[in-house]
Design an enzyme around this catalytic site. Structure first.
Site, short mmCIF file in Angstrom:
data_model
loop_
_atom_site.label_atom_id
_atom_site.label_comp_id
_atom_site.label_asym_id
_atom_site.label_seq_id
_atom_site.Cartn_x
_atom_site.Cartn_y
_atom_site.Cartn_z
N GLU A 51 3.39 -5.59 12.21
CA GLU A 51 2.48 -4.45 12.00
C GLU A 51 1.38 -4.95 11.08
O GLU A 51 1.63 -5.19 9.90
CB GLU A 51 3.22 -3.28 11.35
CG GLU A 51 4.39 -2.74 12.14
CD GLU A 51 3.98 -2.11 13.45
OE1 GLU A 51 2.79 -1.74 13.60
OE2 GLU A 51 4.83 -1.99 14.33
N ASN A 76 0.80 -1.23 0.00
CA ASN A 76 0.00 0.00 0.00
C ASN A 76 0.83 1.28 0.00
O ASN A 76 0.45 2.26 -0.63
CB ASN A 76 -1.02 -0.01 1.14
CG ASN A 76 -0.39 -0.06 2.48
OD1 ASN A 76 0.65 -0.69 2.68
ND2 ASN A 76 -0.98 0.61 3.45
N GLU A 108 7.13 0.27 15.83
CA GLU A 108 8.19 0.82 15.00
C GLU A 108 8.31 2.30 15.34
O GLU A 108 7.56 2.83 16.14
CB GLU A 108 7.84 0.65 13.52
CG GLU A 108 7.73 -0.80 13.10
CD GLU A 108 7.56 -0.99 11.61
OE1 GLU A 108 6.88 -0.15 10.97
OE2 GLU A 108 8.09 -1.97 11.07
N CYS A 110 -3.27 1.62 6.18
CA CYS A 110 -3.68 0.87 7.37
C CYS A 110 -4.31 1.79 8.42
O CYS A 110 -5.05 1.34 9.28
CB CYS A 110 -2.48 0.14 7.96
SG CYS A 110 -1.10 1.25 8.27
N ALA A 170 -3.52 -12.31 8.90
CA ALA A 170 -3.39 -13.76 8.69
C ALA A 170 -1.92 -14.11 8.38
O ALA A 170 -1.39 -15.10 8.92
CB ALA A 170 -4.29 -14.22 7.55
N THR A 171 -1.26 -13.29 7.56
CA THR A 171 0.15 -13.55 7.26
C THR A 171 0.99 -13.38 8.53
O THR A 171 1.90 -14.17 8.79
CB THR A 171 0.68 -12.58 6.16
OG1 THR A 171 -0.30 -12.49 5.13
CG2 THR A 171 1.98 -13.05 5.58
P1 NAD Z 1 0.14 -9.56 2.93
O1 NAD Z 1 0.18 -10.07 4.32
O2 NAD Z 1 -0.57 -10.35 1.91
O3 NAD Z 1 1.62 -9.38 2.36
C1 NAD Z 1 2.59 -8.58 3.02
C2 NAD Z 1 3.97 -9.06 2.64
O4 NAD Z 1 4.14 -10.36 3.18
C3 NAD Z 1 4.21 -9.18 1.13
O5 NAD Z 1 5.53 -8.82 0.85
C4 NAD Z 1 4.00 -10.66 0.89
O6 NAD Z 1 4.68 -11.15 -0.24
C5 NAD Z 1 4.58 -11.25 2.17
N1 NAD Z 1 4.10 -12.59 2.51
C6 NAD Z 1 2.91 -13.14 2.24
N2 NAD Z 1 2.87 -14.42 2.70
C7 NAD Z 1 4.06 -14.63 3.30
C8 NAD Z 1 4.63 -15.75 3.98
N3 NAD Z 1 3.98 -16.90 4.12
N4 NAD Z 1 5.87 -15.63 4.48
C9 NAD Z 1 6.55 -14.47 4.35
N5 NAD Z 1 6.08 -13.40 3.70
C10 NAD Z 1 4.85 -13.47 3.19
O7 NAD Z 1 -0.41 -8.09 3.03
P2 NAD Z 1 -0.71 -7.09 1.84
O8 NAD Z 1 -1.97 -7.52 1.18
O9 NAD Z 1 0.52 -6.90 1.04
O10 NAD Z 1 -0.95 -5.73 2.63
C11 NAD Z 1 -2.18 -5.31 3.12
C12 NAD Z 1 -2.25 -5.51 4.62
O11 NAD Z 1 -1.17 -4.85 5.24
C13 NAD Z 1 -3.51 -4.93 5.22
O12 NAD Z 1 -4.02 -5.84 6.14
C14 NAD Z 1 -3.01 -3.69 5.94
O13 NAD Z 1 -3.78 -3.26 7.02
C15 NAD Z 1 -1.66 -4.13 6.38
N6 NAD Z 1 -0.82 -2.98 6.68
C16 NAD Z 1 -0.51 -2.74 7.98
C17 NAD Z 1 0.28 -1.64 8.31
C18 NAD Z 1 0.65 -1.36 9.74
O14 NAD Z 1 1.56 -0.58 9.93
N7 NAD Z 1 0.01 -1.94 10.72
C19 NAD Z 1 0.76 -0.81 7.30
C20 NAD Z 1 0.40 -1.09 5.99
C21 NAD Z 1 -0.37 -2.19 5.67
#
Ligand code: NAD
Length: 480
Positions: A248, A150, A461, A282, A229-230
């Protein structure tokens, strides 16, 4: 078409498998570049080079590491326009946003941590006469930094900068959905001659490349931003190994508007906090709670202004909203709009796909959408949609507003609009979330702790919190 390269051991290299993944421009729906589909060989090479580089990097003086971070920051600054354009094409966000927010903030992250490491100090405790404790903080080793799509370069740099400043070496993976600016960052690192192995950037899918990184026994800590979930999956792998992790995760943030708010300011900022970056921040407030006394007035004015927000070509300065990042996310958001209606919600404005004419006709655009008439417990109000969709509901008392804000499994951020200082303080105290904005939103001070409670994550962070995370504290007790 452009092929992105991995950045391993100081060099831009092809993936071992020779395989690539399609990289889409969300505004056109077309493939415009290819991303390395990195496998275990690529990952293990990146981790070995980070491991090899660690002793020398960790042994540098803080001031020397700071100089490298300054150089990266300057490299980003010099290429700001080009990086902003690349971010906008890759992510679908308005170019104006990438120029004003994403890339300047990425530049500032490196600059900030170059300075912060020069001021970082640890505690000492004078226990009694003849007895002194002090905390020695040492870099830990190879940090795995994994980031979402994002705010691509902005969040990527938010992890890498403190990890490097503190003396760790890094293996980083950007989202496979938005890899371009991470690749361009690796070009900057090559240009400035960052020592080989200090930063390694490996591209690929989460379930394969990402999973290889976090499953490796050779990494020493994990900093992850992404979906809940990740995060849970990563925690299952990392926790039994007793390695440090910072997670995060997602959010479903309340935006509470009291009768006594500054009405104009609340409307203006709520437009932004609801729909900036197509609602894909987020920290966006997706549940708007309005006190009954101004509910109808707020709703009418808000809906009126939302319906005038222009959605379209991210390159056009007039576009307030650009494209949704991917086709699957686009479909997910539309399915939540359907669900909201099945759950009894009424769409006050928006709710449909937008098909601009010309180059963007096949892009993934959705109208900013406001939904009314849903109760707090329905899925639309409980689950993270992460798109240009907000719900609006009335409340009567402060207690009810706080209870509504807290009746969710997430706890990342909350916004409160009131001119009553005491009420603002009470809300800040009782709302369960890591960040509370009072009469503002997305104001940034890099020294503050950033992160969520409950399903929004573990750890913080920002500022000293990040430097503490990326170092191991050792207490040294001296009798003299
Ligand atoms: P995602 O969890 O699908 O992916 C995030 C990252 O994790 C990507 O680089 C992806 O390739 C990697 N990933 C996925 N599966 C993995 C695994 N099994 N092992 C290691 N790495 C893996 O999330 P997204 O769809 O890219 O992002 C959207 C989410 O991120 C939303 O839920 C949003 O709220 C959250 N987000 C949180 C913050 C925060 O600071 N809290 C900031 C931005 C986004």
């Amino acid at each position: 078409m452009q092929k992105i390269a991995n950045y391993i051991n100081g060099k831009l290299v092809e993936p071992h498998s020779g395989k690539y993944i399609d990289n889409y421009n969300p505004a056109t729906g077309q493939v415009y570049a290819f991303i390395p589909d990195s496998n275990s060989q690529d990952v293990s090479q990146a981790i070995s080079s980070a491991k090899k580089a660690f002793p020398r990097w960790a042994a540098l003086q803080n001031s020397e590491r700071a100089k490298w971070l300054e150089k990266i920051s300057e490299g980003i600054h010099t290429k700001l326009e080009m990086l902003a354009k690349a971010e906008s094409i890759d992510n679908g966000k308005p170019l104006s946003l990438a120029k004003a927010v994403d890339i300047p903030r990425a530049r500032d992250n490196f600059k900030f941590y170059a300075s912060a490491i020069m001021h970082f100090a640890s505690e000492s405790h004078h226990t009694q006469e003849g007895m002194l404790n002090f905390t020695l903080r040492k870099p830990i080793g190879v940090a795995a930094c994994i980031s979402p799509w994002n705010l691509p370069l902005y969040l990527f740099s938010w992890k890498i900068a403190p990890a490097l400043a503190a003396g760790n070496t890094v293996v980083a993976k950007p989202s496979e959905i938005t890899p371009m600016t991470a690749y361009l960052l690796s070009e900057i690192c090559v240009e400035i001659g960052l020592p080989a192995g200090v930063l390694n950037i490996v591209h690929g899918l989460g379930a394969t490349t990402g999973n290889e990184i976090i499953s490796s026994h050779e990494i020493d800590l994990v900093s992850f931003t992404g979906g809940t979930a990740t995060g849970a999956h990563i925690a299952k792998i990392i926790a039994p190994k007793f390695k440090k992790m910072s997670l995060e995760l997602g959010g479903k943030n309340p935006n509470i508007i009291f009768n006594d708010c500054d009405f104009e300011a609340a409307i203006k900022t709520s437009l932004n906090s609801s729909f900036a970056n197509q609602g894909q921040i987020c920290l966006c407030g997706s549940r708007i709670l309005v006190q009954r006394g101004i509910y109808e007035k707020f709703k009418t004015e808000f809906v009126n202004q939302v319906s005038q927000m222009k959605v379209g070509d991210p390159m056009n300065d007039q576009s307030r909203l650009g494209a949704i990042v991917s086709q699957s996310h686009f479909q997910k958001i539309l399915s939540y709009i359907d669900l909201a209606q099945q759950e009894g919600g009424t769409i006050l404005t928006g709710g449909k796909r937008v098909q601009p004419t010309g180059e963007c006709k096949d892009g993934w655009f959705i109208e900013p959408t406001v939904i009314e008439g849903l109760d707090q417990q329905c899925r639309t109000n409980q689950e993270e949609i992460f798109g240009p969709v907000v719900t609006i509901q009335p409340f009567d008392t402060e207690e009810e507003a706080v209870a509504l804000a807290n009746s969710n499994e997430y706890g990342l951020a909350a916004t409160v609009w009131t001119t009553d200082l005491n009420k603002a303080h009470r809300c800040a105290e009782h709302i369960k979330s890591g960040i509370i904005w009072i009469n503002c939103w997305l104001q940034r001070d890099l020294r503050t702790p950033f992160g969520g409670m409950k399903n929004s994550g573990v750890g913080r962070e920002g500022g000293w919190e990040a430097l503490r995370f990326f170092t191991e504290p050792k207490n040294v007790c001296i009798k003299y």
